[in-house]
Design a protein around this motif. Structure first.
Motif, mmCIF file in Angstrom:
data_model
loop_
_atom_site.group_PDB
_atom_site.id
_atom_site.type_symbol
_atom_site.label_atom_id
_atom_site.label_comp_id
_atom_site.label_asym_id
_atom_site.label_seq_id
_atom_site.Cartn_x
_atom_site.Cartn_y
_atom_site.Cartn_z
ATOM 1 N N LYS A 277 71.485 -20.681 37.725
ATOM 2 C CA LYS A 277 71.276 -21.920 36.973
ATOM 3 C C LYS A 277 72.032 -23.100 37.568
ATOM 4 C CE LYS A 277 71.921 -23.763 32.296
ATOM 5 N NZ LYS A 277 72.452 -23.460 30.942
ATOM 6 N N ASP A 278 73.274 -22.841 38.020
ATOM 7 C CA ASP A 278 74.092 -23.927 38.560
ATOM 8 C C ASP A 278 75.200 -23.337 39.407
ATOM 9 O OD1 ASP A 278 74.952 -26.434 39.106
ATOM 10 O OD2 ASP A 278 75.755 -26.878 37.109
ATOM 11 N N VAL A 279 75.671 -24.121 40.357
ATOM 12 C CA VAL A 279 76.830 -23.742 41.179
ATOM 13 C C VAL A 279 77.804 -24.903 41.193
ATOM 14 C CG1 VAL A 279 75.524 -22.170 42.646
ATOM 15 C CG2 VAL A 279 75.740 -24.570 43.307
ATOM 16 N N ASN A 280 79.092 -24.633 41.407
ATOM 17 C CA ASN A 280 80.076 -25.717 41.449
ATOM 18 C C ASN A 280 80.382 -26.132 42.889
ATOM 19 O OD1 ASN A 280 81.608 -23.590 42.330
ATOM 20 N ND2 ASN A 280 83.305 -23.920 40.926
ATOM 21 N N LEU A 281 81.215 -27.170 43.024
ATOM 22 C CA LEU A 281 81.531 -27.706 44.350
ATOM 23 C C LEU A 281 82.257 -26.685 45.229
ATOM 24 C CD1 LEU A 281 82.759 -31.277 43.347
ATOM 25 C CD2 LEU A 281 80.582 -30.669 44.426
ATOM 26 N N ALA A 282 83.119 -25.906 44.592
ATOM 27 C CA ALA A 282 83.856 -24.904 45.364
ATOM 28 C C ALA A 282 82.894 -23.883 45.963
ATOM 29 C CB ALA A 282 84.886 -24.208 44.472
ATOM 30 N N ARG A 283 81.844 -23.545 45.210
ATOM 31 C CA ARG A 283 80.838 -22.602 45.709
ATOM 32 C C ARG A 283 80.150 -23.169 46.962
ATOM 33 N NH1 ARG A 283 79.564 -17.251 44.086
ATOM 34 N NH2 ARG A 283 77.369 -16.794 44.525
ATOM 35 N N GLU A 284 79.809 -24.451 46.888
ATOM 36 C CA GLU A 284 79.155 -25.090 48.025
ATOM 37 C C GLU A 284 80.081 -25.092 49.241
ATOM 38 O OE1 GLU A 284 77.623 -28.937 47.113
ATOM 39 O OE2 GLU A 284 76.963 -28.356 45.108
ATOM 40 N N LYS A 285 81.362 -25.391 48.999
ATOM 41 C CA LYS A 285 82.318 -25.468 50.109
ATOM 42 C C LYS A 285 82.553 -24.093 50.721
ATOM 43 C CE LYS A 285 86.900 -27.159 51.303
ATOM 44 N NZ LYS A 285 86.403 -28.008 52.378
ATOM 45 N N VAL A 286 82.736 -23.073 49.884
ATOM 46 C CA VAL A 286 83.019 -21.729 50.387
ATOM 47 C C VAL A 286 81.841 -21.197 51.209
ATOM 48 C CG1 VAL A 286 83.369 -19.327 49.699
ATOM 49 C CG2 VAL A 286 84.705 -21.134 48.615
ATOM 50 N N PHE A 287 80.603 -21.413 50.712
ATOM 51 C CA PHE A 287 79.433 -20.870 51.400
ATOM 52 C C PHE A 287 78.890 -21.816 52.478
ATOM 53 C CE2 PHE A 287 79.588 -17.890 48.010
ATOM 54 C CZ PHE A 287 78.905 -16.760 48.443
ATOM 55 N N GLY A 288 79.405 -23.072 52.527
ATOM 56 C CA GLY A 288 78.929 -24.013 53.526
ATOM 57 C C GLY A 288 77.461 -24.356 53.347
ATOM 58 N N GLU A 292 71.595 -27.045 46.057
ATOM 59 C CA GLU A 292 70.165 -26.743 45.972
ATOM 60 C C GLU A 292 69.827 -25.478 46.752
ATOM 61 O OE1 GLU A 292 65.863 -28.882 46.942
ATOM 62 O OE2 GLU A 292 67.740 -29.988 47.164
ATOM 63 N N ASP A 293 70.440 -25.353 47.971
ATOM 64 C CA ASP A 293 70.199 -24.148 48.769
ATOM 65 C C ASP A 293 70.674 -22.905 48.038
ATOM 66 O OD1 ASP A 293 69.049 -25.529 50.797
ATOM 67 O OD2 ASP A 293 70.863 -25.651 52.022
ATOM 68 N N LEU A 294 71.855 -22.983 47.432
ATOM 69 C CA LEU A 294 72.432 -21.825 46.762
ATOM 70 C C LEU A 294 71.623 -21.412 45.542
ATOM 71 C CD1 LEU A 294 76.219 -22.742 47.015
ATOM 72 C CD2 LEU A 294 75.069 -20.860 48.178
ATOM 73 N N LEU A 295 70.889 -22.347 44.922
ATOM 74 C CA LEU A 295 70.080 -22.022 43.745
ATOM 75 C C LEU A 295 68.720 -21.452 44.116
ATOM 76 C CD1 LEU A 295 70.902 -25.090 41.450
ATOM 77 C CD2 LEU A 295 71.732 -22.743 41.221
ATOM 78 N N THR A 296 68.214 -21.764 45.317
ATOM 79 C CA THR A 296 66.863 -21.350 45.688
ATOM 80 C C THR A 296 66.810 -20.314 46.792
ATOM 81 O OG1 THR A 296 66.739 -23.205 47.256
ATOM 82 C CG2 THR A 296 65.954 -23.606 45.006
ATOM 83 N N ILE A 297 67.883 -20.143 47.528
ATOM 84 C CA ILE A 297 67.867 -19.249 48.682
ATOM 85 C C ILE A 297 67.753 -17.791 48.254
ATOM 86 C CG2 ILE A 297 70.348 -18.819 48.867
ATOM 87 C CD1 ILE A 297 70.057 -19.374 51.886
ATOM 88 N N ARG A 298 67.117 -16.982 49.089
ATOM 89 C CA ARG A 298 66.969 -15.562 48.784
ATOM 90 C C ARG A 298 68.299 -14.832 49.012
ATOM 91 N NH1 ARG A 298 64.364 -12.809 52.096
ATOM 92 N NH2 ARG A 298 64.343 -14.274 53.826
#
Length: 852
Positions: A277-288, A292-298
């Motif tokens: 449903k949602d990800v935070n900024l730390a998630r985006e930073k950790v995964f690079g 949007e990518d983290l919500l839709t990627i397989r």
């Protein structure tokens, strides 16, 4: 207007400019800010401060600072503390009900005196405060400069400090000193990038320490300016404790979206059906990756293929049990892989209805690296322990054996499985005496003493009694608590027996009994070698003692039979004895020498180097010199040696004099000097350049002619390769010349070109001869150069003349042909300066006769 009034007017204008600039600067601050007098009266406030309090600058100037808040005493106390310490903070409620965090700091003049106090007020939304205050993880709120202004209950509990104590504590009081630079760097990174993380060691209020992961997230206003930083401390002492913290965080019912986004922990929100449903900024930073990518990627694109099933299984486990955790390898946006721990927990409302799930991903790269380092260190330690030559037994805090190395097994005769788990004092190899010694050693170790090399008896499994040298030390954990004891032992049974035997023999020697020997039975290795050396030394000493008893006879015999001329004199230089070699060399009889005084009765013609016998006797050393003396056999040159010693039988001082005849050597030296002078004169007088080189082609001598032709001094020539005076293209030829000379003995007329210091090219012919030593072995080459510059010039002239003659001959042939047809006068070019002019005249005369 005079000068003083001009200056005064200028100062007023400058002051007005400074005040205007200060006012603009104050008004540009995005936080409500005011400047007060030392008694708390507001003298200036920015526009945000006016909006915050709902009063104009004039209205604010009519009241004291504390009159604006319900907690006037607390505000006044914080105000005074700032003047004392340089900074203070507190929370207070405005008259209109707003809640704010107040920060105070003093303003000083050039002399360091406090002239004003500056204060800021930051409103705290009630809902946000409640949410922050009840967060289940330790969290604190800081200014962009890193000043702590608030802390939640979890932070107070974890750090075991009250809120005021925590906020007022120095950074060095909350974390170990070596981690401070790392924390400050993370703070700067957070302000630049919006998020930062680092690992640090916390120092709690009760003095205990714990490792944490600090996560820092910037909180920005609508303009994007950083107005605060929220920091969390995640204990990583045990991963299970970390999961509990994460689970508590996930169970927060009123978790606000903005706070979720700013959480420094990588997190994802899921629907009840398990969809992201949602990800935070730390998630985006950790995964690079972007949100949007983290919500839709397989899943296959962010986890290793073999870990996808594990991730999906953890979702089902969470639905069934309310919690799940798994360790997988994640894939960043740039393709790099890193290990993470995924924790999932459900989010429920007060009635227990499922609202969704929250998942966190913790990067455990550092933990994995530490696990690997720990495993490597353990493997290394095990390798060292198993291979050290000394026995090692480790017992836990209850005295039970938990480790025994192969060396210890060999010493006591019991295998590891026969010893592990047994109390050290109850081990069958331990004797009653050994138990008492071991207990005493352990008590001394616990008192802080270093205990090593203590002899104690043991009994091997075979029943053999042995003696071991024992060393004991304590093993402590990170907090300094004793958790085990290390017992190091070395079998010294053989050493004890060997040293006892050696001591017995040495005791006998101290009583002048040198006939005793060490019993070598049962002694092996280095000890046996040592014992054999002792026996050999005792035998040598015994032999020497016997020889010393007859030393005078032995010395007389040595002197008499020695081929070196010798004499013995006393300390007054009276001759006591001489050998036959001396008498034969000098022509003296024994009666001429014995009882005579060396200094008074024998004439020294020349003292080349004096022999100070008195000084040699005083310092107990040798002395040497050179004298020329007249003897019945003629004038002789001696190298005189003097060796003082003490007669063992009489304890009187004696001097052994030796005389080495170098008369012939001195004569040869004179002849060599004459020959050398002759050679030097000969070389100097030679008109042709000459040099002498060694086998490596290095010049060892040269004559003045070579110096003149090269323009180099003798110092520039000697010690340098011989081919350096030649032109570049001739240097390889010079090497071949030396080689050919050494092989054939000599070479003549070898053409070379010398290059002078002024770079002039000089053609020469070289004649070389090999130099040999007395045994005929080649030791170098002599090179003689002849300057052929004139010869080369004449050769060129001859070639030119030859060409000229060829041309004139052709003309003669042509003339002879025409002469047969009639009178023809052939005129040839005459060059009176040239020798060919005469030839031309003769040819013309010949043609005239033919014409007639």
């Amino acid at each position: 207007m005079n000068v003083n009034e001009d200056n005064l007017e200028k100062c007023r204008k400058d002051l007005e400019k400074e005040r205007a600039f200060a006012g603009r600067l104050l008004d540009s601050v995005p936080t409500p800010m005011s400047i007060t007098t030392l008694d708390g009266k507001i003298i200036s406030a920015n526009s945000r401060c006016e909006d915050f309090f709902g009063r104009s600058n004039e209205e604010l100037g009519e009241v004291l600072l504390e009159d604006l808040y319900e907690e006037s005493d607390e505000v006044r106390e914080a105000f005074e503390e700032a003047k004392r310490t340089g900074f203070s903070t507190c929370e207070a409620t405005l008259i209109d009900g707003k809640r704010a965090i107040l920060n105070f700091s003093p303003i000083r003049d050039e002399d360091g005196s406090i002239i004003n106090v500056i204060g800021t007020a930051q409103e705290i939304a009630l809902e946000r405060r409640l949410l922050f205050r009840n967060l289940p993880i330790p969290a604190s709120l800081m200014t962009p400069e890193g000043m702590r202004i608030d802390a939640n209950l979890a932070c107070e509990n974890y750090f075991k400090r009250g809120k005021e104590e925590y906020i007022g504590a120095k950074l060095e009081e909350l974390y170990v000193r070596e981690d401070i630079p790392k924390i400050r760097e993370a703070l700067e990174d957070c302000k630049r990038t919006g998020f930062a993380s680092c690992e640090a060691m916390v120092v709690k209020g009760d003095g205990t320490k714990a490792p944490v992961i600090m996560n820092l997230t910037a909180i920005k206003d609508r303009k994007g300016d950083v107005i605060n930083i929220i920091a969390t401390a995640q204990d990583i002492s045990e991963l299970s404790e970390l999961k509990e913290r994460e689970e508590e965080l996930k169970k927060e019912e009123e978790f606000a979206e903005s706070l979720f986004k700013s959480l420094p922990i990588s997190a994802t929100l899921y629907t009840p059906e398990g969809d992201r449903k949602d990800v935070n900024l730390a998630r985006e930073k950790v995964f690079g990756r972007t949100g949007e990518d983290l919500l839709t990627i397989r899943p296959e694109e962010i986890y290793r293929e073999e870990d996808v099933a594990k991730v999906e299984e953890s979702v089902e486990v969470c639905k069934e049990t309310g919690f799940s955790s798994c360790e997988v390898t994640a894939i960043r946006g740039d393709g790099t892989e890193f290990p993470i721990i995924i924790n999932r927990t459900p989010i429920k409302d007060e009635e227990g209805n499922l609202l969704g799930y929250i998942g966190t991903a913790t990067d455990i790269s550092e933990l994995k690296e530490k696990e690997r380092e720990l495993a490597d260190e353990k493997a290394f330690n095990d390798h060292v322990i198993d291979r050290i030559g000394e026995g090692l037994i480790i017992g836990d805090d209850r005295g039970k054996i938990v480790r025994i190395n192969p060396a210890a097994e060999r010493i006591i005769g019991y295998k590891a499985d026969e010893s592990l788990g047994i109390n050290t004092l109850k081990h069958p190899a331990m004797t009653d005496e050994g138990k008492e010694i071991l207990e005493d050693m352990w008590m001394r170790v616990l008192s802080g003493e270093t205990v090593h090399s203590v002899d104690m008896p043991f009994v091997r499994k075979s029943g053999e009694k042995i003696t071991v040298s024992a060393t004991q030390s304590e093993i402590k954990d990170a907090e300094g608590n004793v958790i085990a004891g290390a017992f190091l032992l070395r079998d010294v049974t053989e050493t004890k027996r060997a040293t006892s035997e050696i001591s017995r023999v040495l005791d006998a020697a101290s009583n002048e009994n040198y006939t005793e020997k060490v019993d070598l039975t049962g002694i092996t290795g280095d000890l046996k070698v040592m014992a054999e050396d002792v026996n050999e030394t005792m035998g040598d000493i015994n032999t020497l003692v016997e020889e010393i008893k007859n030393s005078e006879k032995v010395l007389s015999k040595i002197i008499e039979e020695n081929p070196v001329p010798m004499a013995i004199v006393n300390e007054d230089l009276d001759v006591l004895d001489v050998n036959e070699t001396y008498l034969d060399l000098t022509g003296y009889s024994r009666g001429d020498m014995v009882s005579k005084n060396l200094r008074k009765d024998f004439k020294v013609v020349e003292t080349v180097e004096g022999v100070n016998i008195k000084e040699a006797m005083e310092r107990g050393g040798r002395a040497k010199g050179m004298n020329v003396v007249d003897t019945p056999n003629g004038r002789l040159t001696f190298i005189v040696g003097a060796l003082p010693y003490e007669d063992i039988s009489t304890n009187e001082k004696r001097v052994l004099m030796t005389y080495t005849d170098i008369t012939e050597l001195k004569e040869k030296e004179k002849e060599i000097e004459k020959e050398k002078a002759y050679t030097t004169d000969l070389l100097s007088s030679m008109p042709d350049p000459l040099c002498v080189v060694d086998m490596d082609g290095i010049r060892v001598d040269s004559n003045p002619a070579l110096e003149r032709i090269t323009g180099l001094s003798r110092e520039e020539l000697i010690g340098k390769p011989s081919n350096l005076v030649l032109v570049e293209e001739d240097r390889p030829k010079a090497k071949k010349l030396l080689k050919k000379t050494i092989e054939e003995g000599f070479v003549t007329n070898f053409e070379l070109t010398i290059r002078s210091k002024e770079r002039k090219r000089i053609p020469v012919l070289a004649d070389t001869t090999v130099r040999r030593d007395e045994d005929g072995k080649p030791i170098g080459v002599t090179l003689n150069f002849r300057d052929i510059t004139e010869l080369k010039e004449k050769e060129a002239q001859i070639i030119e003349n030859s060409k000229y003659l060829q041309r004139e001959a052709e003309k003669i042939k042509e003339a002879m042909k025409k002469a047969s047809e009639g009178y023809i006068s052939v005129r040839l070019k005459k060059e009176q300066e040239d020798a060919m002019g005469e030839i031309a005249d003769n040819i013309n005369l010949l043609l005239e006769n033919l014409g007639r």
